[in-house]
Scaffold this motif. Structure first.
Motif: not given
Length: 149
Positions: A50, A54-55, A57, A64, A117, A125-128
């Motif tokens: 990561r 990194f975020v 949600e 978050r 993402e 970098t990003r995960e939902t």
């Protein structure tokens, strides 16, 4: 686990991005999650996959998790990993991927969709994460539908 596995997963992510290849991305995600052997990466190993920014949600619970440090701490405190994980499909291209699957923490399976993402280096970098509890279908629509695997 060892450092070679993280690099291997990251390399699979890079290859999947370069080729827009869902089969390669699926292999990377299967290794990350431990689908084949039930031994996914631990919190420290995932941390290395990561970015610092990194975020993650989870819209259903309105949460978050900002930063890979917070994610690692949450994972280390998590009571127990899922008893089973099943990937139904992986779709996407370049830096954006979606995993559709099912996981079970012992109270019955939940459907899940993860939107991931990656940055240019193949780091997350990003995960939902979207979760939905399984439910029985209504009888009235049975003549138009068939059961999923």
């Amino acid at each position: 686990m060892n450092g070679r596995l993280e690099r291997s997963v990251q390399e699979l992510f890079r290859t999947a991005m370069a080729r827009s290849d869902p089969a390669v991305m699926r292999e990377g995600l299967e290794r990350l999650l431990g689908v084949a052997d039930g031994q996914g990466l631990d919190a420290e190993e995932e941390y290395l996959l990561r970015t610092p920014e990194f975020v993650m949600e989870m819209p259903q619970s309105g949460e978050r998790i900002p930063g890979r440090d917070a994610m690692r701490s949450m994972q280390q405190a998590f009571p127990a990993p899922p008893q089973s994980i099943k990937i139904r499909r992986v779709v996407g291209a370049q830096r954006f991927w979606v995993l559709e699957g099912e996981l079970d923490y012992g109270q019955g399976p939940w459907s899940a969709a993860l939107v991931i993402e990656l940055d240019e280096d193949g780091l997350i970098t990003r995960e939902t994460r979207y979760y939905a509890e399984k439910s029985e279908p209504p009888e009235w629509r049975s003549s138009w539908v068939e059961a999923l695997d």
